[in-house]
Design a protein around this motif. Structure first.
Motif, PDB file in Angstrom:
ATOM      1  N   SER A   1       0.836  -1.192   0.000  1.00  0.00           N
ATOM      2  CA  SER A   1       0.000   0.000   0.000  1.00  0.00           C
ATOM      3  C   SER A   1       0.875   1.248   0.000  1.00  0.00           C
ATOM      4  O   SER A   1       2.063   1.199   0.320  1.00  0.00           O
ATOM      5  CB  SER A   1      -0.926  -0.008   1.210  1.00  0.00           C
ATOM      6  N   LYS A   2       0.268   2.362  -0.329  1.00  0.00           N
ATOM      7  CA  LYS A   2       1.002   3.624  -0.374  1.00  0.00           C
ATOM      8  C   LYS A   2       1.540   4.010   1.006  1.00  0.00           C
ATOM      9  O   LYS A   2       2.636   4.533   1.129  1.00  0.00           O
ATOM     10  CB  LYS A   2       0.090   4.751  -0.877  1.00  0.00           C
ATOM     11  N   VAL A   3       0.755   3.747   2.037  1.00  0.00           N
ATOM     12  CA  VAL A   3       1.164   4.104   3.402  1.00  0.00           C
ATOM     13  C   VAL A   3       2.408   3.322   3.803  1.00  0.00           C
ATOM     14  O   VAL A   3       3.367   3.882   4.337  1.00  0.00           O
ATOM     15  CB  VAL A   3       0.012   3.864   4.399  1.00  0.00           C
ATOM     16  N   LYS A   4       2.394   2.014   3.535  1.00  0.00           N
ATOM     17  CA  LYS A   4       3.558   1.182   3.884  1.00  0.00           C
ATOM     18  C   LYS A   4       4.793   1.619   3.115  1.00  0.00           C
ATOM     19  O   LYS A   4       5.893   1.662   3.655  1.00  0.00           O
ATOM     20  CB  LYS A   4       3.260  -0.293   3.625  1.00  0.00           C
ATOM     21  N   ALA A   5       4.616   1.946   1.847  1.00  0.00           N
ATOM     22  CA  ALA A   5       5.745   2.397   1.028  1.00  0.00           C
ATOM     23  C   ALA A   5       6.288   3.713   1.555  1.00  0.00           C
ATOM     24  O   ALA A   5       7.507   3.916   1.645  1.00  0.00           O
ATOM     25  CB  ALA A   5       5.316   2.537  -0.432  1.00  0.00           C
ATOM     26  N   LEU A   7       6.020   4.861   4.656  1.00  0.00           N
ATOM     27  CA  LEU A   7       6.656   4.575   5.935  1.00  0.00           C
ATOM     28  C   LEU A   7       8.041   3.980   5.731  1.00  0.00           C
ATOM     29  O   LEU A   7       9.005   4.366   6.406  1.00  0.00           O
ATOM     30  CB  LEU A   7       5.780   3.626   6.768  1.00  0.00           C
ATOM     31  N   ALA A   8       8.156   3.064   4.789  1.00  0.00           N
ATOM     32  CA  ALA A   8       9.455   2.452   4.489  1.00  0.00           C
ATOM     33  C   ALA A   8      10.446   3.509   4.006  1.00  0.00           C
ATOM     34  O   ALA A   8      11.621   3.489   4.386  1.00  0.00           O
ATOM     35  CB  ALA A   8       9.296   1.353   3.444  1.00  0.00           C
ATOM     36  N   SER A   9       9.977   4.451   3.196  1.00  0.00           N
ATOM     37  CA  SER A   9      10.884   5.495   2.700  1.00  0.00           C
ATOM     38  C   SER A   9      11.321   6.408   3.846  1.00  0.00           C
ATOM     39  O   SER A   9      12.467   6.846   3.888  1.00  0.00           O
ATOM     40  CB  SER A   9      10.246   6.290   1.568  1.00  0.00           C
ATOM     41  N   LEU A  10      10.413   6.689   4.782  1.00  0.00           N
ATOM     42  CA  LEU A  10      10.775   7.511   5.936  1.00  0.00           C
ATOM     43  C   LEU A  10      11.794   6.795   6.811  1.00  0.00           C
ATOM     44  O   LEU A  10      12.740   7.408   7.304  1.00  0.00           O
ATOM     45  CB  LEU A  10       9.537   7.855   6.768  1.00  0.00           C
ATOM     46  N   LYS A  11      11.582   5.493   7.011  1.00  0.00           N
ATOM     47  CA  LYS A  11      12.500   4.716   7.840  1.00  0.00           C
ATOM     48  C   LYS A  11      13.892   4.623   7.215  1.00  0.00           C
ATOM     49  O   LYS A  11      14.878   4.487   7.916  1.00  0.00           O
ATOM     50  CB  LYS A  11      11.941   3.314   8.083  1.00  0.00           C
ATOM     51  N   SER A  12      13.964   4.676   5.899  1.00  0.00           N
ATOM     52  CA  SER A  12      15.259   4.556   5.241  1.00  0.00           C
ATOM     53  C   SER A  12      15.923   5.915   5.005  1.00  0.00           C
ATOM     54  O   SER A  12      17.066   5.973   4.583  1.00  0.00           O
ATOM     55  CB  SER A  12      15.113   3.818   3.909  1.00  0.00           C
ATOM     56  N   LYS A  14      17.976   8.761   5.956  1.00  0.00           N
ATOM     57  CA  LYS A  14      18.981   8.993   6.996  1.00  0.00           C
ATOM     58  C   LYS A  14      18.751  10.319   7.723  1.00  0.00           C
ATOM     59  O   LYS A  14      18.899  10.396   8.939  1.00  0.00           O
ATOM     60  CB  LYS A  14      20.376   8.958   6.379  1.00  0.00           C
ATOM     61  N   THR A  15      18.368  11.347   7.025  1.00  0.00           N
ATOM     62  CA  THR A  15      18.142  12.652   7.638  1.00  0.00           C
ATOM     63  C   THR A  15      17.018  12.587   8.665  1.00  0.00           C
ATOM     64  O   THR A  15      17.141  13.122   9.770  1.00  0.00           O
ATOM     65  CB  THR A  15      17.789  13.703   6.558  1.00  0.00           C
ATOM     66  N   ILE A  16      15.940  11.915   8.299  1.00  0.00           N
ATOM     67  CA  ILE A  16      14.805  11.792   9.215  1.00  0.00           C
ATOM     68  C   ILE A  16      15.192  10.949  10.418  1.00  0.00           C
ATOM     69  O   ILE A  16      14.887  11.305  11.559  1.00  0.00           O
ATOM     70  CB  ILE A  16      13.570  11.196   8.496  1.00  0.00           C
ATOM     71  N   GLN A  17      15.887   9.848  10.189  1.00  0.00           N
ATOM     72  CA  GLN A  17      16.295   8.984  11.299  1.00  0.00           C
ATOM     73  C   GLN A  17      17.267   9.703  12.227  1.00  0.00           C
ATOM     74  O   GLN A  17      17.183   9.587  13.446  1.00  0.00           O
ATOM     75  CB  GLN A  17      16.891   7.674  10.766  1.00  0.00           C
ATOM     76  N   ASP A  18      18.195  10.471  11.650  1.00  0.00           N
ATOM     77  CA  ASP A  18      19.130  11.248  12.476  1.00  0.00           C
ATOM     78  C   ASP A  18      18.381  12.275  13.310  1.00  0.00           C
ATOM     79  O   ASP A  18      18.694  12.484  14.487  1.00  0.00           O
ATOM     80  CB  ASP A  18      20.166  11.952  11.599  1.00  0.00           C
ATOM     81  N   SER A  19      17.385  12.890  12.702  1.00  0.00           N
ATOM     82  CA  SER A  19      16.585  13.881  13.410  1.00  0.00           C
ATOM     83  C   SER A  19      15.846  13.249  14.586  1.00  0.00           C
ATOM     84  O   SER A  19      15.798  13.811  15.678  1.00  0.00           O
ATOM     85  CB  SER A  19      15.593  14.531  12.447  1.00  0.00           C
ATOM     86  N   LEU A  20      15.285  12.074  14.362  1.00  0.00           N
ATOM     87  CA  LEU A  20      14.594  11.364  15.437  1.00  0.00           C
ATOM     88  C   LEU A  20      15.552  11.001  16.562  1.00  0.00           C
ATOM     89  O   LEU A  20      15.244  11.186  17.736  1.00  0.00           O
ATOM     90  CB  LEU A  20      13.933  10.083  14.908  1.00  0.00           C
ATOM     91  N   ARG A  21      16.729  10.488  16.199  1.00  0.00           N
ATOM     92  CA  ARG A  21      17.729  10.127  17.204  1.00  0.00           C
ATOM     93  C   ARG A  21      18.160  11.364  17.999  1.00  0.00           C
ATOM     94  O   ARG A  21      18.298  11.307  19.217  1.00  0.00           O
ATOM     95  CB  ARG A  21      18.943   9.469  16.551  1.00  0.00           C
TER      96      ARG A  21
END
Length: 78
Positions: A1-5, A7-12, A14-21
């Motif tokens: 689904s579009k939502v899962k895709a 979400l997967a792009s957000l999880k991958s 790096k900028t977003i993940q660094d921001s969360l960390r």
């Protein structure tokens, strides 16, 4: 689904993940830093060092760790 895709792009992303960390680090480190400052001001340097060390061990490459190292050096009189 579009939502899962999406979400997967957000999880991958790096900028977003660094921001969360960084956000999580800021929350935890702010608390630990405040405790360390309070303990140090009360003369309980061993307890202060414990919290400063936790910051350094968990978030070693952050500005929080640099601040913790500086406080440790101050406590140790260096």
């Amino acid at each position: 689904s579009k939502v899962k895709a999406h979400l997967a792009s957000l999880k991958s992303d790096k900028t977003i993940q660094d921001s969360l960390r960084n956000s999580q680090a800021a929350e935890e480190c702010k608390r630990w830093q405040a405790l360390a400052e309070s303990y140090a001001a009360s003369g309980l340097t061993d307890k202060a060092k414990r919290y400063l060390t936790k910051i350094i061990e968990k978030y070693g490459e952050t500005a929080w760790a640099a601040k913790a190292r500086a406080k440790l050096a101050e406590i140790d009189g260096k």
